[in-house]
Design an enzyme around this catalytic site. Sequence first.
Site, mmCIF file in Angstrom:
data_model
loop_
_atom_site.group_PDB
_atom_site.id
_atom_site.type_symbol
_atom_site.label_atom_id
_atom_site.label_comp_id
_atom_site.label_asym_id
_atom_site.label_seq_id
_atom_site.Cartn_x
_atom_site.Cartn_y
_atom_site.Cartn_z
ATOM 1 N N GLY A 84 -7.508 4.856 0.243
ATOM 2 C CA GLY A 84 -6.512 4.250 1.103
ATOM 3 C C GLY A 84 -5.121 4.575 0.582
ATOM 4 O O GLY A 84 -4.922 4.715 -0.633
ATOM 5 N N CYS A 85 -4.145 4.706 1.469
ATOM 6 C CA CYS A 85 -2.797 5.067 1.023
ATOM 7 C C CYS A 85 -2.172 3.957 0.179
ATOM 8 O O CYS A 85 -1.511 4.229 -0.828
ATOM 9 C CB CYS A 85 -1.904 5.411 2.208
ATOM 10 N N ASN A 86 -2.382 2.696 0.547
ATOM 11 C CA ASN A 86 -1.896 1.595 -0.271
ATOM 12 C C ASN A 86 -2.612 1.569 -1.615
ATOM 13 O O ASN A 86 -2.004 1.346 -2.668
ATOM 14 C CB ASN A 86 -2.124 0.254 0.440
#
Length: 342
Positions: free
Chosen positions: A148-150
């Site tokens: 995930g980017c986060n």
Amino acid sequence: MTYSIAILGASGYTGAELIRLIAGHPHLAISALGANSKAGKTIAEVFPHLRHLELPALLQIDQIDFANIDLCFCALPHKTSQQVVAALPADLKIVDLSADFRLRDPDAYKKWYGNEHAAVDQQHEAVYGLTEFYREQIAPARLVAGTGCNAATGQFVLRPLVVAGIIDLDEIILDLKCAVSGAGRSLKENLLHAELSEGYHAYAVGGTHRHLGEFDQEFSALAGRPVQVQFTPHLIPANRGILATTYVKGDPDRIYETLCAAYADEPFIEVLPFGETPSTHHVRGSNYCHIGVSRDRLPGRAIITGALDNLTKGSSGQALQNANLMLGIEETEGLTMAPLFP
């Protein structure tokens, strides 16, 4: 040597970013583009900014012949990706950008995503795709699960500190500001310009964001005991970028030294001079992540800030970095473009 590439989910933001990056790659050629909702259209119709490229028309996924494809990027929504990946040829190299293979425990997937895992056999062979920390496992892998980017942003800031044991693992606060493209290209009322512009808001408050599953999995494995961070994302009226502000208990000088040592040889991770803080403007459109460490006014506390482009280093750039390793290509190939500014 040139490798033949397929992109599934080519009509989304991460699909478009993959096309942009691969267009400048000397060893990759796009041979097939899958996008069920826009099948039959040309790239010029779907993404006019890519009209200068000579690319195949978009097809239904079941119309693609994978016989001569060397590697497939799956930029599909979660739930969809499991079913598609399970049906692909067993010898095809795959980089999946969805959430469907990130969590090693199928029960954890059900907890965070609300449905049974539909491709458990493939999950067992999937390698977590945070390139800087899983290179040796990624290179020989058949299936790599992009993060995930986060989750990627928070891990770049915190992983070396968890390993070194120099911060209080029960006192980690992670505050992220996330650009709107992280929500995908589907029409959503809360993402309309009139709903989003001129303000920003917290969401998934209180520990409900799905990327917490990745934080729990990775930090707990590193520490050898359960680690749960406090994490709140905020949606900001920007197209690209994530800015993570992390509050920890630990010696700021030691934290800075540890991050500098951990990333000294990393081509895409830049630790800024002590006291400087990064901006999403400074990594926009690039595969770089900038990290800054500042001293808090309270003794024994530090503030660590990380910035990356959610579509590039947080997703499609990371996917290409992994694909390079899987195909035996120089890891940085096609990814050293400078950030866009202003």
